[in-house]
Design a protein around this motif. Structure first.
Motif, PDB file in Angstrom:
ATOM      1  N   HIS A 216       0.854  -1.192   0.000  1.00 25.85           N
ATOM      2  CA  HIS A 216       0.000   0.000   0.000  1.00 25.85           C
ATOM      3  C   HIS A 216       0.891   1.245   0.000  1.00 25.85           C
ATOM      4  CE1 HIS A 216       0.541   1.022   4.359  1.00 25.85           C
ATOM      5  NE2 HIS A 216       0.768  -0.267   4.454  1.00 25.85           N
TER       6      HIS A 216
ATOM      7  N   ARG B 130      -3.339   7.385   7.347  1.00 22.26           N
ATOM      8  CA  ARG B 130      -3.681   6.426   6.284  1.00 22.26           C
ATOM      9  C   ARG B 130      -2.668   5.288   6.260  1.00 22.26           C
ATOM     10  NH1 ARG B 130      -3.640   8.848   0.451  1.00 22.26           N
ATOM     11  NH2 ARG B 130      -5.912   8.879   0.588  1.00 22.26           N
TER      12      ARG B 130
ATOM     13  N   ARG C  20      -3.158   3.010   9.295  1.00 18.38           N
ATOM     14  CA  ARG C  20      -4.411   2.246   9.173  1.00 18.38           C
ATOM     15  C   ARG C  20      -4.281   1.147   8.126  1.00 18.38           C
ATOM     16  NH1 ARG C  20      -7.300   6.233   7.642  1.00 18.38           N
ATOM     17  NH2 ARG C  20      -7.192   5.804   5.412  1.00 18.38           N
ATOM     18  N   ASP C  21      -3.742   1.510   6.961  1.00 17.39           N
ATOM     19  CA  ASP C  21      -3.647   0.535   5.878  1.00 17.39           C
ATOM     20  C   ASP C  21      -2.639  -0.561   6.181  1.00 17.39           C
ATOM     21  OD1 ASP C  21      -5.514   2.076   4.638  1.00 17.39           O
ATOM     22  OD2 ASP C  21      -4.242   2.746   2.983  1.00 17.39           O
TER      23      ASP C  21
ATOM     24  N   ILE D 287      -4.330  -3.212   8.079  1.00 22.23           N
ATOM     25  CA  ILE D 287      -5.231  -4.013   7.244  1.00 22.23           C
ATOM     26  C   ILE D 287      -4.453  -4.941   6.320  1.00 22.23           C
ATOM     27  CG2 ILE D 287      -6.985  -3.898   5.419  1.00 22.23           C
ATOM     28  CD1 ILE D 287      -7.862  -1.194   6.613  1.00 22.23           C
ATOM     29  N   VAL D 288      -3.408  -4.430   5.682  1.00 25.44           N
ATOM     30  CA  VAL D 288      -2.688  -5.181   4.651  1.00 25.44           C
ATOM     31  C   VAL D 288      -1.715  -6.189   5.246  1.00 25.44           C
ATOM     32  CG1 VAL D 288      -1.083  -4.948   2.705  1.00 25.44           C
ATOM     33  CG2 VAL D 288      -2.960  -3.322   2.973  1.00 25.44           C
TER      34      VAL D 288
ATOM     35  N   GLN E 213     -11.218   0.922   0.462  1.00 22.36           N
ATOM     36  CA  GLN E 213     -10.848   1.762   1.592  1.00 22.36           C
ATOM     37  C   GLN E 213      -9.344   1.840   1.801  1.00 22.36           C
ATOM     38  OE1 GLN E 213     -12.280  -1.222   1.772  1.00 22.36           O
ATOM     39  NE2 GLN E 213     -11.817  -2.317   3.672  1.00 22.36           N
ATOM     40  N   VAL E 214      -8.578   0.993   1.083  1.00 26.48           N
ATOM     41  CA  VAL E 214      -7.125   0.964   1.212  1.00 26.48           C
ATOM     42  C   VAL E 214      -6.490   1.519  -0.063  1.00 26.48           C
ATOM     43  CG1 VAL E 214      -5.093  -0.542   1.378  1.00 26.48           C
ATOM     44  CG2 VAL E 214      -7.105  -0.983   2.812  1.00 26.48           C
ATOM     45  N   LYS E 215      -5.492   2.379   0.109  1.00 27.19           N
ATOM     46  CA  LYS E 215      -4.752   2.887  -1.048  1.00 27.19           C
ATOM     47  C   LYS E 215      -3.650   1.870  -1.366  1.00 27.19           C
ATOM     48  CE  LYS E 215      -2.694   7.175  -2.841  1.00 27.19           C
ATOM     49  NZ  LYS E 215      -3.743   7.465  -3.840  1.00 27.19           N
ATOM     50  N   HIS E 216      -4.054   0.796  -2.022  1.00 25.75           N
ATOM     51  CA  HIS E 216      -3.117  -0.288  -2.285  1.00 25.75           C
ATOM     52  C   HIS E 216      -2.479  -0.123  -3.654  1.00 25.75           C
ATOM     53  CE1 HIS E 216      -6.190  -2.045  -4.893  1.00 25.75           C
ATOM     54  NE2 HIS E 216      -7.060  -1.912  -3.899  1.00 25.75           N
TER      55      HIS E 216
END
Length: 259
Positions: A24, A44, A47-48, A51-52, A129-132
């Protein structure tokens, strides 16, 4: 300038990033060593990363690497911070690893750039929702739009509900209000900053037909700021609406946070 964890990046690490493609990022525009929404960019990334990778990312560590790469240069630039695991095995992505921080620097253009012509394209991103870094679908949509004579794609669902652009959020001016599409979109930093302004903002579903009938439309991200959209499909829109100019001025008036 490209560094991984504060050191020149090696080819093997870049091959892993290219061939596995799991990670991400965030891109932050730096003007005179200041970043609009710096805190939001760091939030961000933290947070990401959870998640990742299921890992806690230190924002101080990120800042250290960005500051090292910028090296006090006061010109306008874009720093992209990519978080990926150089040791990740494609067959075992659930294995715990150690995500690294890749920082790349490039020059930034003037903002806002000229108005954008967009082509509606049906597409919905994975894990929006993720800037992957999984940009194939978005870039394929952009390619389709450009082959149709536009500059970029404006994405919508199968039932014609607008979501976002290729690499940007989209807003509309409808009945004198700033309207943001209610959809599964990437929560953009520039969008969040604008929503904190004094203007009246509404978040609700926006259909493709309604988008074409808007008084004005605009794209937002950290690189372009607030960019007017002058054409949706074959429909022309006003690129100099007074409320649009106010949004552009409000964004430019934000001095940002010191890096």
């Amino acid at each position: 300038m490209t560094e991984l964890d504060g050191r020149p990046v090696d080819l093997a690490s870049l091959q892993k990033l290219a061939l596995v493609g799991y990670g991400h990022f965030t891109s932050m525009r730096i003007d005179d060593l200041r970043v609009r929404g710096l805190t939001l960019h760091l939030e961000r990334l933290v947070r990401d990363c959870k998640i990742v990778f299921g890992e806690d990312l230190s924002p101080e560590r990120v800042l250290d690497h960005v500051r090292r790469a910028v090296n006090g240069m006061k010109r306008s630039m874009v720093a992209r911070v990519t978080v990926f695991d150089p040791g990740l095995d494609m067959g075992r992505p659930a294995d715990n690893g150690q995500p690294g921080i890749l920082v790349t620097i490039r020059s930034a253009g003037a903002i806002p750039p000229p108005p954008l012509r967009v082509q509606p394209i049906q597409y919905e991103r994975d894990l929006p929702q993720v800037k992957h870094i999984g940009l194939f679908g978005a870039l394929h949509g952009r390619r389709q739009a450009q082959l149709a004579g536009a500059d970029d794609a404006l994405f919508h669902s199968t039932d014609g509900i607008i979501s976002e652009g290729g690499t940007w959020n989209v807003g509309f001016i409808l009945n004198g209000q700033v309207v943001w599409p209610e959809a599964d979109v990437l929560p953009g930093v520039t969008m969040a900053l604008l929503q904190q302004s004094a203007h009246q903002h509404v978040i609700r579903p926006v259909s493709l037909d309604e988008a074409r009938a808007a008084e004005a439309a605009f794209a937002t991200n950290t690189t372009i700021g607030v960019r007017a959209i002058s054409v949706i499909g074959d429909t022309e829109l006003a690129a100099d609406h007074p409320l649009l100019r106010e949004l552009q001025e409000a964004y430019l008036a934000d001095e940002g946070e010191l890096l």
